[in-house]
Design a protein around this motif. Structure first.
Motif, short mmCIF file in Angstrom:
data_model
loop_
_atom_site.label_atom_id
_atom_site.label_comp_id
_atom_site.label_asym_id
_atom_site.label_seq_id
_atom_site.Cartn_x
_atom_site.Cartn_y
_atom_site.Cartn_z
N GLY A 32 -17.59 22.31 42.58
CA GLY A 32 -17.07 23.30 41.66
C GLY A 32 -16.13 24.29 42.31
O GLY A 32 -15.60 25.14 41.63
N ASN A 33 -15.91 24.22 43.62
CA ASN A 33 -15.00 25.15 44.29
C ASN A 33 -13.56 24.67 44.22
O ASN A 33 -12.65 25.45 44.47
N GLU A 34 -13.34 23.41 43.93
CA GLU A 34 -11.99 22.88 43.86
C GLU A 34 -12.00 21.54 43.14
O GLU A 34 -13.03 20.89 43.01
N TYR A 35 -10.82 21.18 42.64
CA TYR A 35 -10.59 19.86 42.08
C TYR A 35 -9.39 19.28 42.80
O TYR A 35 -8.42 19.98 43.07
N THR A 36 -9.45 18.00 43.10
CA THR A 36 -8.29 17.31 43.64
C THR A 36 -8.01 16.14 42.71
O THR A 36 -8.88 15.30 42.47
N PHE A 37 -6.81 16.14 42.17
CA PHE A 37 -6.38 15.09 41.25
C PHE A 37 -5.43 14.17 42.00
O PHE A 37 -4.49 14.64 42.62
N SER A 38 -5.67 12.87 41.92
CA SER A 38 -4.80 11.91 42.58
C SER A 38 -3.48 11.83 41.81
O SER A 38 -3.39 12.20 40.64
N GLN A 39 -2.48 11.30 42.47
CA GLN A 39 -1.19 11.13 41.81
C GLN A 39 -1.34 10.20 40.61
O GLN A 39 -0.73 10.43 39.56
N ALA A 40 -2.18 9.18 40.72
CA ALA A 40 -2.40 8.25 39.60
C ALA A 40 -3.04 8.96 38.41
O ALA A 40 -2.65 8.72 37.26
N GLN A 41 -4.01 9.86 38.65
CA GLN A 41 -4.63 10.61 37.56
C GLN A 41 -3.61 11.51 36.87
O GLN A 41 -3.57 11.62 35.65
N LEU A 42 -2.78 12.17 37.67
CA LEU A 42 -1.77 13.07 37.12
C LEU A 42 -0.71 12.28 36.36
O LEU A 42 -0.28 12.70 35.28
N GLN A 43 -0.30 11.14 36.89
CA GLN A 43 0.69 10.30 36.22
C GLN A 43 0.16 9.86 34.86
O GLN A 43 0.86 9.91 33.86
N SER A 44 -1.09 9.45 34.83
CA SER A 44 -1.71 9.02 33.58
C SER A 44 -1.76 10.16 32.56
O SER A 44 -1.46 9.97 31.38
N ASP A 180 -0.56 13.02 48.21
CA ASP A 180 -1.06 12.00 47.30
C ASP A 180 -1.83 12.58 46.11
O ASP A 180 -2.59 11.90 45.45
N GLY A 181 -1.64 13.87 45.82
CA GLY A 181 -2.34 14.48 44.69
C GLY A 181 -2.08 15.98 44.64
O GLY A 181 -1.20 16.50 45.31
N ILE A 182 -2.87 16.65 43.83
CA ILE A 182 -2.77 18.10 43.69
C ILE A 182 -4.18 18.67 43.80
O ILE A 182 -5.11 18.18 43.16
N ASN A 183 -4.34 19.69 44.65
CA ASN A 183 -5.61 20.36 44.84
C ASN A 183 -5.57 21.71 44.13
O ASN A 183 -4.59 22.44 44.26
N VAL A 184 -6.63 22.00 43.39
CA VAL A 184 -6.73 23.25 42.66
C VAL A 184 -8.02 23.93 43.07
O VAL A 184 -9.11 23.39 42.85
N LYS A 185 -7.91 25.10 43.67
CA LYS A 185 -9.09 25.90 44.03
C LYS A 185 -9.62 26.56 42.76
O LYS A 185 -8.84 26.92 41.87
N ILE A 186 -10.92 26.70 42.68
CA ILE A 186 -11.55 27.29 41.51
C ILE A 186 -12.07 28.68 41.85
O ILE A 186 -12.78 28.87 42.85
#
Length: 189
Positions: A32-44, A180-186
């Motif tokens: 719950g401290n961060e999310y990392t979305f892969s490029q494939a998840q973001l592309q979708s 290879d993705g985007i990291n979002v701190k929560i």
């Protein structure tokens, strides 16, 4: 053979259980401290938001299709490329088709619960079969499109459960573009 008394055995089992629970709680604290979305998840996620159609100044019909996301970790930015079709029956006999690409930072928009484009800039606006005079004007239109129509355009929308942790409301904070993705701190509120 070593024989443990019941008291010693219970004490040892209690220590082992406490150690395991502490390890489990420490591991959960990281959740719950961060999310990392892969490029494939973001592309979708991006593909689900297209085609994008908009009328601009009651003169131009713009349609963007086939988005492709490119991550630029070195600059903490993204590039989004589209197929573009621009139609204006006053100036063009048939729609103009080409390739449109913009470069953008990202920010979190609390109202839409989305990662959105922030200050997009046109990198490329190539239109097939267009003379130099019209090309300059169309590039100017592309800049206006990027600034006015695509500013705040959602790249990824968070699900409600992604914004709750341990019964508390959370909000995305620092956004980092990775190779290879985007990291979002929560941030916990």
């Amino acid at each position: 053979m070593i024989v443990m008394s019941r008291r010693r055995w219970l004490a040892a089992a209690g220590i082992a259980t406490a150690a395991a629970a502490t390890g489990w709680l420490a591991a959960c604290a990281g959740l719950g401290n961060e999310y990392t979305f892969s490029q494939a998840q973001l592309q979708s996620a991006l593909e689900r938001k297209f085609p994008f159609s908009k009328r601009y100044m009651e003169l131009f019909d713009v349609q963007l299709t086939n988005p492709q996301l490119v991550l630029d970790a070195a600059r903490n930015r993204v590039t989004v490329q589209f197929d573009a079709a621009i139609d204006n029956r006053l100036f063009f006999r048939q729609p103009l088709n080409g390739r449109f690409a913009l470069d953008s930072a990202l920010r979190y928009d609390p109202a839409s619960h989305s990662l959105v484009l922030q200050d997009p800039e046109v990198k490329q606006f190539d239109v097939q079969g267009l003379s130099g005079q019209y090309s300059r004007q169309l590039n100017a239109l592309g800049g206006i499109l990027a600034e006015q129509l695509l500013q705040g355009y959602p790249l990824y929308t968070f699900k409600p459960e992604q914004l709750r942790y341990a019964g508390m409301q959370v909000e995305p904070g620092t956004i980092t573009v990775l190779p290879d993705g985007i990291n979002v701190k929560i941030n916990r509120q």
